[in-house]
Design an enzyme around this catalytic site. Sequence first.
Site, PDB file in Angstrom:
ATOM      1  N   SER A  96       0.868  -1.184   0.000  1.00 46.30           N
ATOM      2  CA  SER A  96       0.000   0.000   0.000  1.00 46.30           C
ATOM      3  C   SER A  96       0.900   1.227   0.000  1.00 46.30           C
ATOM      4  CB  SER A  96      -0.910   0.006   1.235  1.00 46.30           C
ATOM      5  OG  SER A  96      -1.835  -1.053   1.178  1.00 46.30           O
ATOM      6  N   LYS A 171      -7.245   1.796  -3.096  1.00 45.12           N
ATOM      7  CA  LYS A 171      -6.817   1.351  -1.759  1.00 45.12           C
ATOM      8  C   LYS A 171      -6.821   2.512  -0.776  1.00 45.12           C
ATOM      9  CE  LYS A 171      -5.321  -1.071   1.643  1.00 45.12           C
ATOM     10  NZ  LYS A 171      -4.089  -1.847   1.704  1.00 45.12           N
ATOM     11  N   LYS A 239       0.112   5.834   7.938  1.00 41.68           N
ATOM     12  CA  LYS A 239       0.867   6.074   6.702  1.00 41.68           C
ATOM     13  C   LYS A 239      -0.061   6.136   5.499  1.00 41.68           C
ATOM     14  CE  LYS A 239       2.073   2.599   4.644  1.00 41.68           C
ATOM     15  NZ  LYS A 239       1.507   1.682   3.594  1.00 41.68           N
TER      16      LYS A 239
END
Length: 296
Positions: A96, A171, A239
């Site tokens: 990701s 995502k 993050k």
Amino acid sequence: MTTIAFIGLGVMGLPMATHLVAAGHDVVGVNRRPGPRDQLVRAGGRAAADAHEAATEADVVITMLPDSPDVEAVMLGDDGVLAHMRKGALHIDMSSIAPSSARRVAESARAVGVEPLDAPVSGGQAGALAGNLSVMVGGERSTFDRAEPVLAVMGTTVRYLGPSGSGQTVKAANQLVVAGIIELVSEALVFLHAYDVDLPTATSVLAGGLAGNRVLDLKSAGMLAHEFEPGFRLELHHKDLTNLLDAARSAEVALPVGSLVAQLLGAAKAQGSGALDHSALLLEVERLSARNIARR
């Protein structure tokens, strides 16, 4: 049988690689810590001394790494993995990372004759173990068609979404929704605790109605017990929201709730919860309310 170099055998990567072995592929694992490599070998895979060795013989290189700098450090540069891959091989990044980073890696791959896909996943450790992840894929459609049989081993929902970076964009949206739901579930639990409502019963009622969601189904028991063994670390979710907000600023999109949840994740990380499961966002809501739902 396809020879697959799998770089990054963490809590998600190891079970994903093991599923590929079980499906009959020749999987060569690369990981900094030897323990996961040994586990892959016991499952029938192989281990490589480094990523370059694994990539040289691979038809497919899969990366499953923590963040954009990690993927770029491994893949790019004169001595990066891309420089050691065969022309026509596939690079599938299932990490990701930022959509802009995914596009950079894809451009570099195409420049050396490697076909790239960004294919991040959702479903956490439980989904990786069960092989029922949701896989969001960006890149050329023809590359997706080549890779789909490999991706289908690891996920039950595998979707092509558009050009390079599209998978990471979806995502990022996924992570926005999941973080928002975790925050709202946390707030609901603390609110109910304040009124001495029986929390297990209340969560079962909520899960059966319109408020039902996967966070309640999969995370509420651990949240009630204050058990936060990481299926997906809070610091990684923070993050992901940082990447999301950067992308949103570039597109001039306002994400007021997402910005607030990102701040709360950052605060939880600063309080020492970064290595816990992302459902430990509950601890930050408890701190703000001076409550602990695990105690009466």
